[in-house]
Design a protein around this motif. Structure first.
Motif, PDB file in Angstrom:
ATOM      1  N   UNK A 207       0.835  -1.055   0.015  1.00  0.00           N
ATOM      2  CA  UNK A 207      -0.279  -0.005  -0.112  1.00  0.00           C
ATOM      3  C   UNK A 207       0.845   1.351  -0.159  1.00  0.00           C
ATOM      4  N   UNK A 208       0.281   2.062  -0.679  1.00  0.00           N
ATOM      5  CA  UNK A 208       1.212   3.556  -0.804  1.00  0.00           C
ATOM      6  C   UNK A 208       1.205   4.341   0.546  1.00  0.00           C
ATOM      7  N   UNK A 209       2.084   5.030   0.973  1.00  0.00           N
ATOM      8  CA  UNK A 209       2.227   5.589   2.148  1.00  0.00           C
ATOM      9  C   UNK A 209       2.673   7.193   1.813  1.00  0.00           C
ATOM     10  N   UNK A 210       2.088   8.305   2.537  1.00  0.00           N
ATOM     11  CA  UNK A 210       2.457   9.541   2.253  1.00  0.00           C
ATOM     12  C   UNK A 210       2.301  10.084   0.942  1.00  0.00           C
ATOM     13  N   UNK A 211       2.795  11.245   0.753  1.00  0.00           N
ATOM     14  CA  UNK A 211       2.497  12.189  -0.357  1.00  0.00           C
ATOM     15  C   UNK A 211       3.190  11.465  -1.679  1.00  0.00           C
TER      16      UNK A 211
END
Lengths: 392, 513
Positions: A207-211
């Motif tokens: 899963x993607x994290x942050x900007x």
């Protein structure tokens, strides 16, 4: 050897952990061929085996049956995960047909090589369901181009599935088996045609994290800058990496392997492994798969549970794609990098999940340097993912 | 994650990066076919010129149904039969210009292409038109160069033309590189107006943009040949006073005016003399007119030809792309940041805090959370109004930012509540020192709306505990400590202590912030 009664289609899986290549291949083949009219052998062998001797053992075990195969970063099968075995999947029966092809000297002509092997799709009997199984050299760059070459030849008519051969993280040479010979820098392919549905699914557990970051300079499978800063430094600082990852290539790879970059696509975020080709002097990162100039990318994380959840989804979808038919077997291609996250226990649990979904039917595959699954759209080369092909 | 619109702009920028790297028309068309199929996850993509399929993907070699693709391109059908997939909904977009063409896409499934996706396909077609125009110019240039080698001595005009085409190409590539590198917007726009000035050789180039607050007025965002500082400070004027540019914005197509009487008074005022002819082409953001690119001449006999119009439109197209891309980047920033103060949003802050708490488990240095609430902010808001309140919040954000290190993160949680994360602190004393620094900065009076206001803050501090990664618990403890600071007299900082939990529930209700 247990022999099946008269059936239209069958798949069998055999494995041997014998340290000598010939007896290992021979025994695995004997165990895999469980029915009449074997049509194709798929062999997955540890890099420690001698490929020519493995080929001789396969040939002796099933004379005249076409073979494709490759070296691995660990073999997958119903008896659990192994390092060092020869694992063979055989398919056969009058309801299956197969033809194989090899393209060599792939580097710098990936697209042409893809087109060459895809031509074997035309050589197989015109049954209603088909898939093109591809095994590539995992150390060759721009693997997407091989798939584009295949797609240019077969179009959307045939799903592409398979994996990139591995060499147990030695990174100095894999082997591929096809058309009775041992190859490097090659693609081996088999078109499987069937009377009954074949279904392919691919999933990842990241899963993607942050900007997001913007790829502001990239070329030739390398990312030079993200947000106009050196890619290596921004990536590491975004994930608060330990100091040694900034200066030690091995520490960088160990840190980056379980932390791929994500690329936004219409149907979700794809994972891209950029851990293997770090340039400390130029502060750039790469892994052989392209990130386009201008694209948005995210740091991604995952853990054992999210990866195993993806295993479940991939199996469930592949089996659901058979349209209610009972499976006769599954081929599985799981990313070698996932082993770093899963650890020994996690890899065992992955195998148990596969066995649960297989529910008694055989399955085989290997841990790859890249996973291939083109079902929809034109893209099909994946990183850090699990590909499952179910045959009915 | 990103909304579909920004994904689509993203895909346009990627397409731009791809097609602008090809050396000739055939490879650009093939590259565009692959990239557009990839962006829309379509099985089939094709480019059709007239009744000829120039490139396609998705069909087995030798089995491309050219008549069907042409029928989709000309909107005579809206589906394609794709071997191995079946009946696929199809969409198409056309482009005009000197070599019109069509982009065709077809995709598996029953849903077809959404309106947003059809817009994306149109954007891709427009981009392809710009690139192909450019590459054709290059091709013409090669041909002219060959001819000019033979006839250079007898044809000076040809050589001049050749150089101009070469310069157009150089300019367009430079602009495309600037957009795909996301250089500052003003710089990109100035590059475009500079290029238009260099190539079209008219005295004045102006980029007009519609006023955000009043779409019936426009102002000059970038100029060449006028005093830039003065022109950009001039208040927005009604479109009827923007000459050809105003008309181009109103009718959404290129407009040429000749005669001194038609010139924009704003241009005339800054040009320092009469303007005799002007040509303007509209620019768009996401398909809607947002301004116009204008050239104006002080030469009495200046007449614009088709080539001038095409060149101006090419530059206007690039302005549109730069503006659309910049709007997307801004929108993405806003999604993660508080619109008023520019500090991180609550969501982004909590996500980062969660990551730091996990990381703190591996090191001995804890994470400190400061929870800050302005004292008597409600009174300011009630007595002086919301706009003064907003300014107080902005000044507070600046002061908090000023007190932090580069690795620290500040957020506005909503209302007058702020939070600050200090990763890797040595202990409570470090966190207390930062809190006191903030309180000291807040102690200075604020000059807001011509008044000197004193607005102080109460700060609660909590430190992460080994073995605990729960963000909500850390926020709760800092919140309790903040209430304790209020109870103890406001304008001060308090560290969370275990005993505060019990007194919190009865005390909190009696304290007004």
């Amino acid at each position: 050897m247990r022999r099946l009664p008269d059936v239209r289609r069958w798949m069998g899986v055999g494995r041997s952990t014998h340290p000598d290549s010939y007896p290992a291949a021979l025994a695995a083949t004997h165990r895999a061929v469980i029915g009449d009219e074997p049509k194709l052998l798929l062999a997955f062998a540890a890099i420690t085996h001698d490929p020519a001797t493995v080929l001789a053992g396969l040939r002796a075990g099933a004379p005249g049956v076409p073979v494709i195969g490759c070296s691995t970063h660990g073999e997958i099968g119903p008896q659990g995960p192994t390092d060092g075995s020869v694992t063979v999947a055989a398919i056969g029966g009058p309801g299956f047909q197969a033809s194989t092809a090899v393209a060599t000297g792939v580097t710098d002509r990936q697209r042409d090589a893809g087109a060459e092997v895809a031509a074997c799709a035309a050589a197989v009997a015109d049954l209603p369901h088909r898939a093109l199984v591809l095994l590539t050299d995992g150390l060759v760059r721009e693997q997407e181009e091989i798939l584009r070459g295949c797609y240019g030849t077969v179009g959307a008519s045939v799903p592409l599935v398979g994996g990139a051969a591995a060499d147990g993280w030695r990174m100095d040479g894999v082997f591929l088996l096809g058309e009775g010979q041992v190859h490097r820098d090659a693609v081996v392919a088999a078109t499987i045609a069937s009377e009954a549905p074949i279904s392919v699914s691919v999933r990842h557990g990241w899963r993607a994290v942050g900007k997001p970051m913007i790829v502001t300079n990239s070329a030739d499978g390398r990312v030079y800058t993200l947000d106009d800063r050196p890619a290596l430094d921004l990536y590491l600082s975004r994930l608060s990496a330990p100091r040694e990852a900034y200066t030690d290539p091995a520490a960088f790879t160990a840190f980056a392997l379980p932390r791929p970059l994500g690329v936004q696509r219409r149907s979700g975020i794809e994972a891209r492994n950029l851990s293997t080709e770090v340039d400390l002097a130029g502060r750039s990162i790469g892994g052989g798969t392209a990130l386009s100039h201008g694209c948005l990318t995210w740091a991604m994380t995952g853990d054992t549970e999210s990866i195993l959840a993806a295993t479940d989804t991939a199996c469930q979808q592949a089996l659901a794609g058979l349209g209610g038919r009972e499976p006769v077997g599954m081929l599985t291609f799981s990313c070698a990098a996932l082993r770093a996250v899963l650890g020994g226990d996690g890899v065992r649990r992955e195998s148990e999940r596969l066995a649960k979904w297989a529910d008694g039917v055989p399955f085989a595959g290997f841990h790859t340097y890249g996973e291939i699954a083109r079902v929809h759209g034109i893209d099909g080369f994946h990183n850090q993912s699990l590909v499952v092909m179910a045959l009915s | 994650m990103t909304e579909p619109a920004s994904l689509h702009i993203q895909q346009l920028v990627e397409l731009l990066a791809v097609v602008s790297s090809f050396p000739d028309e055939a490879s650009a068309v093939e590259g565009a076919v692959e990239r557009s199929a990839q962006a829309l996850e379509a099985e089939v993509a094709a480019v059709v010129f007239g009744d000829r399929v120039a490139a396609s993907i998705g069909f087995p070699a030798g089995q491309v149904p050219e008549p069907d693709l042409v029928a989709v391109a000309h909107r005579r059908r809206d589906w394609l039969a794709v071997p191995g997939v079946g009946r696929c909904p199809a969409t198409t977009a056309a482009w005009g210009g000197s070599h019109p063409g069509h982009l065709v896409l077809a995709r598996w499934g029953d849903e077809g292409f959404s309106i947003e996706e059809q817009n994306l396909v149109r954007g891709m077609a427009r981009l392809l038109e710009l690139t192909l125009t450019m590459l054709r110019t290059l091709q013409a240039e090669h041909e002219m160069r060959e001819r000019s080698d033979r006839h250079a001595a007898v044809n000076k005009r040809l050589v001049t033309e050749l150089r101009e085409h070469q310069r157009l190409l150089e300019h367009l590539f430079e602009i495309q590189r600037a957009i795909s590198r996301r250089e500052p917007l003003q710089q990109i726009l100035d590059t475009i107006t500079g290029a238009a000035h260099d190539l079209l050789r008219d005295d004045i180039v102006g980029l007009w943009l519609l006023d955000d607050g009043d779409p019936d007025r426009a102002w000059l965002r970038s100029v060449v040949g006028l005093d830039a500082a003065q022109a950009r400070q001039h208040p927005p004027v009604p479109l009827t006073e923007a000459g050809a540019a105003g008309a181009a914005m109103l009718v959404d197509r290129p407009v040429a005016y000749t005669g001194e009487a038609h010139a924009s008074p704003v241009i005339g005022q800054f040009a320092g003399g009469p303007v005799y002819a002007s040509l303007a082409a509209p620019v768009h953001i996401g398909g809607t007119v947002k301004g116009a690119l204008q050239i104006a001449s002080r030469r009495p006999r200046r007449v614009f030809n088709d080539s001038d119009e095409q060149t101006l439109q090419a530059f206007a197209g690039h302005v549109s792309l730069a503006l659309t891309d910049a709007a997307t980047v801004t929108r993405m920033h806003l999604a993660f940041h508080d619109a008023l103060t520019g500090l991180a949003s609550r969501g982004l802050f909590l996500e980062r805090l969660g990551e730091q708490l996990v990381r703190a488990q591996r090191s001995s240095a804890p994470v400190a959370l400061l929870f800050l609430d302005l004292d008597r902010f409600k009174e300011v808001n009630d007595s002086l109004g919301h706009s003064v309140g907003d300014q107080v919040l902005m000044v507070t954000a600046d002061r908090v930012r000023h007190a932090l290190r580069a690795d620290d993160l500040a957020a506005r949680f909503g209302g007058d509540e702020f939070a600050v994360m200090l990763p890797g602190v040595g202990g409570p004393a470090d966190a207390l020192a930062v809190a006191e620094r903030i309180i000291a900065l807040m102690g200075d009076p604020m000059l807001v709306a011509r008044q000197r206001l004193r607005v102080n803050a109460s700060i609660g501090i909590a430190l992460s505990v080994p073995g605990h990664t729960d963000t909500a618990d850390l926020v709760r403890r800092a919140d309790i400590a903040m209430y304790q600071a209020k109870r103890n007299g406001r304008g001060r900082a308090e560290l969370f202590a275990p005993g505060m939990d019990e007194t919190f529930s009865e005390a909190a209700g009696t304290i007004a912030s």
